[in-house]
Design a protein around this motif. Structure first.
Motif, short mmCIF file in Angstrom:
data_model
loop_
_atom_site.label_atom_id
_atom_site.label_comp_id
_atom_site.label_asym_id
_atom_site.label_seq_id
_atom_site.Cartn_x
_atom_site.Cartn_y
_atom_site.Cartn_z
N LEU A 1 8.02 58.85 33.00
CA LEU A 1 8.77 58.40 31.82
C LEU A 1 9.99 57.58 32.25
N ALA A 2 10.65 58.02 33.31
CA ALA A 2 11.82 57.28 33.79
C ALA A 2 11.43 55.89 34.28
N ILE A 3 10.29 55.78 34.96
CA ILE A 3 9.80 54.48 35.42
C ILE A 3 9.56 53.57 34.23
N PHE A 4 8.94 54.11 33.19
CA PHE A 4 8.68 53.33 31.97
C PHE A 4 10.01 52.81 31.39
N ALA A 5 11.02 53.67 31.39
CA ALA A 5 12.30 53.28 30.81
C ALA A 5 12.96 52.17 31.63
N TYR A 6 13.00 52.32 32.95
CA TYR A 6 13.65 51.31 33.78
C TYR A 6 12.87 50.00 33.79
N ALA A 7 11.54 50.07 33.62
CA ALA A 7 10.72 48.85 33.58
C ALA A 7 10.74 48.18 32.21
N GLY A 8 11.29 48.88 31.21
CA GLY A 8 11.35 48.31 29.87
C GLY A 8 10.04 48.40 29.11
N TRP A 9 9.15 49.32 29.52
CA TRP A 9 7.87 49.50 28.83
C TRP A 9 8.04 50.55 27.73
N PRO A 10 7.57 50.30 26.53
CA PRO A 10 7.66 51.31 25.47
C PRO A 10 6.70 52.46 25.74
N LEU A 11 7.09 53.65 25.32
CA LEU A 11 6.25 54.84 25.50
C LEU A 11 5.27 54.92 24.33
N SER A 12 4.09 54.35 24.52
CA SER A 12 3.10 54.33 23.45
C SER A 12 2.29 55.62 23.47
#
Length: 780
Positions: free
Chosen positions: A682-693
């Motif tokens: 989840l942290a990787i998604f946040a730093y990469a700017g990817w939405p949590l779908s």
């Protein structure tokens, strides 16, 4: 002797595989079971009233069955020739139900319809203007008789002394930018110096997003190529175009991602094991995919293309158990296959149960696509595990190969590095604190916004064409509309007119570009009857048509016309829509509902302020505002929250099982591997700017299962550290290969799923190996 060592069970399982394969083949031959319907990705909606359900179907048909094409070039003749070619090519293709281009109206039928609708569809403003100044209306007709350049009515003069025929025609054309070119017979749009020719195509009733015709995309590509050679500019728009493109991309990705993932996985295994015997691991993969497809088709009736793409990426997970089992065989000098199988199966069975609990929880989510993927994955994992347990040992009496020495040294070095990092974090604390701060910072920035645009690939090229067509035609279909319900047609039209006045205010304020409603076409029965009385007043005063009698028009001709008009039967909504003039409004009338009321919808275009529209709704008065996009996003949020709750529940079930087998202390330690892996992902998604779908969350369900599998496997004290290290690294590497490939998919839902699993597996591998007591040459 364990049951899986008895040959009878292997033969029975092979027989079951054969039966399943034959049943799936027969089912597929009877009917194509591959579903490409993009609406299958969406959660099921529960509409409050029947009218809203029917309205949704009508709006979907409008946007998904119909296609609009605009053509232009530097020469009018070239444009018309291209339009003729396109209309004939598309009509002859059999892809479309109808292709409307050049209009050749039936004059007799057109006149009959105009006469029938004269009192019913003329707008109130036009009618009042005639009634307030009747002499002016008759005078205009007198001038038209003597002026050769005046606008002619479709009706003969003696049948249209008030000029109602032209008013009906203008009413039907909606006075928009699209106009009928009487010289060419085509619909045109003027855009400065450019004149566009407009064509419309309609797919068959069962086509659109639900069942995209196979030849649609090829036909579009061929048409574009021909027009490009002729130097004719073409614009196309329609929901089916996006559906066809996504279908093509999905099928292509399913093929090349499966081939690429499988190719890279087995190339790596061949380089490591240096034996063709490793190719026998293809067998549990094939069996897993076969059972996954069969179970999905049996329970759902079809399998979605995205389910197939995600399912075929499971090959890395399906290889986990065989690789855990074979890891000891490529390290030990004397390998006992049944003993190794017994140790590996005990650990894997526990993680498999935890995995299946997570998949079972997904079955109660409102998303059919997640339900399908859960069914596919569960069936594939169970069947592949059983094949590996019952049949695979026959092909591996001995491994006859040892892992490449350099690869083994690299594994040991990596294991020792991970363990040293763990020791440093435990002893010095500040590195651990830094990692936790980074983790917390990432979780704080996480974007949990769900949107349908995060699910499918929307080509920028087609989006740009659709937007330009919307600007040119001044129609920008929106996912928002009103549904009206009333006791009778007159009340329905009254509500529609009142709502239209409020909507017109929003148009003036540029919060809306336009709308379409039934009251723009048809007037209530009460008004039609009032108009019959108005005609009676005209008949009583012969002075009104003096300009016509001066031209020699017999007075009885005018009186006969007015008497016929006065006796004109009133038109119900259904009757007024039963003709080609009313094509633009036919989808708006929903008819009579089960509760005895009648219903209609008001379509909107160019919505920029939803809040202003929501204020116009009055559910108690039968005026409902429907916002499909907002409703879907709310359902996505609900489904996401439900999935998170299910994931938390699966953790609770997992800790109970782990505590029962390993004790509470070790159970919590093992559970920390998938939990922390999910949080790091989840942290990787946040730093990469990817939405949590939602698909990313579903990927975390798989991460939980994989992380649990690795954690349990490294806890088998009967196996040497090097064996456990090799087993986890091999399994993680093959799994990351297949899911990392998914991360490059152009379909956002698939890419989100692949990334979440790939990163989750990476962190699961690191955290699981950190539990090892030490990685050295012992046991090698």
């Amino acid at each position: 002797m364990p049951f899986y060592r008895k040959p009878i069970w292997a033969w029975l399982y092979l027989l079951l595989i054969l039966c399943v394969a034959v049943a799936l083949l027969c089912s597929w031959l009877q009917q194509n079971r591959l579903d490409t319907d993009l609406t299958s990705l969406l959660p099921a909606e529960e509409q409050n009233i029947q009218a809203q359900q029917l309205a949704k179907v009508r709006m979907n048909q409008r946007m998904n069955r119909d296609m609009v094409v605009l053509l232009s070039s530097d020469s009018p003749d070239k444009t018309l020739a291209a339009a003729h070619m396109l209309q004939k090519k598309w009509q002859d293709s059999g892809v479309f139900e109808a292709v409307t281009g050049k209009i050749e109206p039936d004059v007799t039928a057109l006149r009959a319809n105009i006469q029938r609708l004269r009192l019913a569809v003329v707008s109130e403003n036009s009618w009042r203007h005639i009634m307030n100044q009747p002499r002016e209306a008759f005078a205009r007709q007198a001038q038209a008789l003597v002026n050769p350049f005046a606008e002619r009515s479709v009706l003969p003069a003696e049948q249209d002394w008030l000029g109602l025929g032209n008013i009906v025609i203008h009413q039907a054309s909606q006075d928009g930018p699209v106009f009928y070119n009487i010289q060419t017979g085509w619909l045109n749009i003027d855009d400065g110096d450019t004149t566009w020719v407009l064509l419309r195509a309609r797919l068959p009733e069962k086509a659109g997003l639900i069942n995209v015709p196979d030849g649609l995309l090829a036909l579009i590509d061929d048409t574009q190529a021909i027009l490009a050679q002729q130097k004719v500019q073409v614009l196309m728009a329609g929901g089916a175009i996006f559906a066809a493109e996504n279908k093509s991309i999905g099928e292509r990705e399913s093929q090349y991602m499966s081939i690429l993932g499988m190719g890279l996985t087995f190339l790596l295994l061949l380089l490591l094991f240096r034996s063709l015997r490793i190719l026998y691991l293809l067998l549990p993969l094939v069996v897993g995919v076969l059972f996954g497809m069969a179970a999905t088709v049996a329970l759902c009736g079809h399998i979605h293309i995205l389910t197939l793409v995600v399912g075929t990426s499971l090959m890395g997970v399906l290889l986990d158990f065989p690789l855990h089992w074979l890891a000891s065989g490529v390290i030990q000098q004397q390998w006992q296959r049944w003993q190794a199988l017994h140790m590996a199966s005990k650990a894997f069975l526990l993680s498999l149960i935890i995995t299946l609990l997570g998949y079972a929880a997904l079955l109660i989510t409102p998303l059919p696509i997640l339900q399908q993927t859960a069914i596919f994955s569960a069936a594939a994992l169970i069947s592949a595990f059983l094949f590996s347990l019952l049949c695979l040992p026959v092909f591996f009496t001995t491994t006859q190969a040892r892992i490449h020495p350099r690869a083994l040294r690299a594994m040991l070095v990596l294991g020792n590095m991970i363990i040293r990092c763990r020791q440093v974090m435990v002893q010095k604390r500040w590195p651990l604190l830094l990692v936790l701060l980074l983790l917390a910072g990432g979780l704080f920035r996480l974007d949990t916004h769900d949107d349908i645009r995060q699910w499918v690939n929307l080509s920028p090229e087609w989006l740009a064409q659709a937007q330009k067509i919307s600007v040119l035609t001044q129609t920008m279909p929106a996912g928002q509309y009103f549904v009206l319900q009333a006791d009778n047609d007159d009340e329905l039209l009254t509500k529609s007119h009142a709502l239209g006045q409020s909507l017109q205010t929003l148009v003036a304020q540029k919060q809306l570009t336009g709308f379409q409603s039934l009251d723009q076409w048809i007037t209530p029965l009460s008004i039609q009857k009032q108009r019959q009385q108005d005609i009676g007043h005209l008949l009583a005063n012969a002075d009104n048509w003096q300009d016509l009698t001066r031209l020699g028009i017999p007075e009885h001709s005018i009186q006969d016309y007015l008497s016929g008009l006065q006796q004109q039967p009133v038109q119900t909504i259904s009757q007024s829509l039963d003709n080609d003039l009313a094509t633009a409004w036919q989808d708006l009338y929903l008819g009579k509902m089960a509760n005895g009321q009648v219903a209609a919808l008001v379509s909107l275009s160019g919505v920029s302020h939803v809040a202003a529209l929501q204020k116009l709704a009055d559910n108690n008065n039968g005026i409902y505002f429907v916002n499909d996009l907002q409703a879907l996003n709310q359902l996505f949020t609900h489904a996401r929250n439900q999935a998170i709750a299910l994931k938390a529940t699966s953790y609770l079930l997992a800790i109970v099982l782990l505590a029962y087998v390993f004790g509470w202390r070790k159970g919590w330690l093992l559970l920390a591997v998938p939990v922390l892996s999910s949080l790091f992902c989840l942290a990787i998604f946040a730093y990469a700017g990817w939405p949590l779908s939602l698909f990313a969350i579903f990927g975390l369900f798989l991460v939980t299962a994989i992380g649990m599998d690795y954690a349990i496997y490294v806890s088998i004290s009967q196996m040497a550290v090097a064996e456990r290290l090799a087993g986890v690294l091999l399994a993680a590497t093959t799994t990351m290969i297949s899911f990392a490939i998914l991360g490059f998919s152009v379909t956002p839902a698939i890419a989100s799923f692949g990334r979440s699993v790939a990163f989750g597996v990476f962190f699961s591998m690191i955290l699981a190996l950190a539990l090892l007591p030490g990685a050295n040459n012992k046991g090698v």
